[in-house]
Design an enzyme around this catalytic site. Sequence first.
Site, mmCIF file in Angstrom:
data_model
loop_
_atom_site.group_PDB
_atom_site.id
_atom_site.type_symbol
_atom_site.label_atom_id
_atom_site.label_comp_id
_atom_site.label_asym_id
_atom_site.label_seq_id
_atom_site.Cartn_x
_atom_site.Cartn_y
_atom_site.Cartn_z
ATOM 1 C CG ASP A 52 -2.098 -1.130 1.023
ATOM 2 O OD1 ASP A 52 -2.880 -1.133 0.046
ATOM 3 O OD2 ASP A 52 -2.128 -1.855 1.930
ATOM 4 C CE1 TYR A 110 4.420 -6.544 4.025
ATOM 5 C CE2 TYR A 110 3.655 -8.629 4.067
ATOM 6 C CZ TYR A 110 3.627 -7.554 3.472
ATOM 7 O OH TYR A 110 3.067 -7.229 2.332
#
Lengths: 244, 244
Positions: A52, A110
């Site tokens: 994003d 992540y």
Amino acid sequence: MSNIKCIVSYNGTNFSGWQVQNDKRSVEGEIELALFKICKEEISIIGSGRTDKGVHSYGQTFNFKSNIEMKEEQWLKALNTNLPYDIRITNVEFVDDNFHSRFSCKGKTYQYILNQGDFDPIYKDIVYQYGKKLDIDKMIHAANMFIGKHDFQYFCSNSIDEVKDFVKEIYSFNIKEENNLIYFSVAGSGFLRYQVRMMVGTLIEIGANRKDETIISERLDKKGATTTSFNAPSNGLYLLKVEY
Amino acid sequence: MSNIKCIVSYNGTNFSGWQVQNDKRSVEGEIELALFKICKEEISIIGSGRTDKGVHSYGQTFNFKSNIEMKEEQWLKALNTNLPYDIRITNVEFVDDNFHSRFSCKGKTYQYILNQGDFDPIYKDIVYQYGKKLDIDKMIHAANMFIGKHDFQYFCSNSIDEVKDFVKEIYSFNIKEENNLIYFSVAGSGFLRYQVRMMVGTLIEIGANRKDETIISERLDKKGATTTSFNAPSNGLYLLKVEY
């Protein structure tokens, strides 16, 4: 025809995200533009998934096919020469013709970085400036509840139309503190949209004593009725590694 | 009338520098704009000195005078509420009427951060991405040559019209390595324009074996005939502390 796999680092600050969008600056768009300059033809790249707006990467992986005869190190150099400085290719590798960055993906890692100290303007775009002390032991305990295979429908923004299967497996979820910084590292089979940020957001609420850790068991596997509302900001999120 | 001393952190990336310049975004200009919003009148601030385009700060200090009756913590909050996020006031203190951020200054400490590893897009604006290994022992040895009182005319960009006295004292010049990063820390009585970046640039040339350390003794105190040519980029430079 070579199948070329690349690992790419980027600073997400000045991108609308990974995916090409009309008139907006995207990482994918910049890479395809660089490839057009090198190959003199339009080449579509396949990313391991989207990131994003504002999310950073040290491990995003993509592949593309080309007839151009260059060595791996020549592709690396040609790409970096034609890319802006907020995107850098760190590895190029010729792979089997069947390799597909998205379908071949076996897992992702992540990292999320949060500053408990005063707002730091130098790091404002690359570390979430939370500004308050969190209870790290509570968060470490709660993070373990995510481990294993679970339905994450209440920890994502995807609709049922978009995703058939909300079951993902979390392999590990580690949290460590260094001075005022907290590093969350989560590895899993794959992640839904906003899943990492919603898991981290939930842990922040628990660490801030605003919510009890039962909120995780209530939402996990759709046992409760509510979707996670607090999405930790994108500026603290890094795609560290994609496994194949 | 209060004399108000402030310490300010900023990320220099999106500023033309400290000083107000027509039509350009400056740190001083943004702070004066915030003061205008708070005080409803034009107030000029006095900085300890200028920082150039791209240079960052954790320690820049300025002062201004005002009749408005607010406590120190109220000024801090009012300023930060009205400032953009790449500028943050970290300390506000009422000081003696004679205090002057520039004239009262007794010394400054700068830090310079350099990455010897691969170009990192995440840190591209806040760490100089040098990309090659430097000989740290040679640089540590050479840095000691700067210590003491010296004429730095060949380590600055100021003209004789602009500056009467090129003699400055360097109190300490430390260099340490952490993983691929090198941290240069230099404290002194004051610094001429580009002086820190030219000293660091010279040390880089020595650490890269492009120049011998005698280049320092040749240029220091104007013993040689050449001005320093390599100015280390501004993105690695931080004004850490101003002493009074």
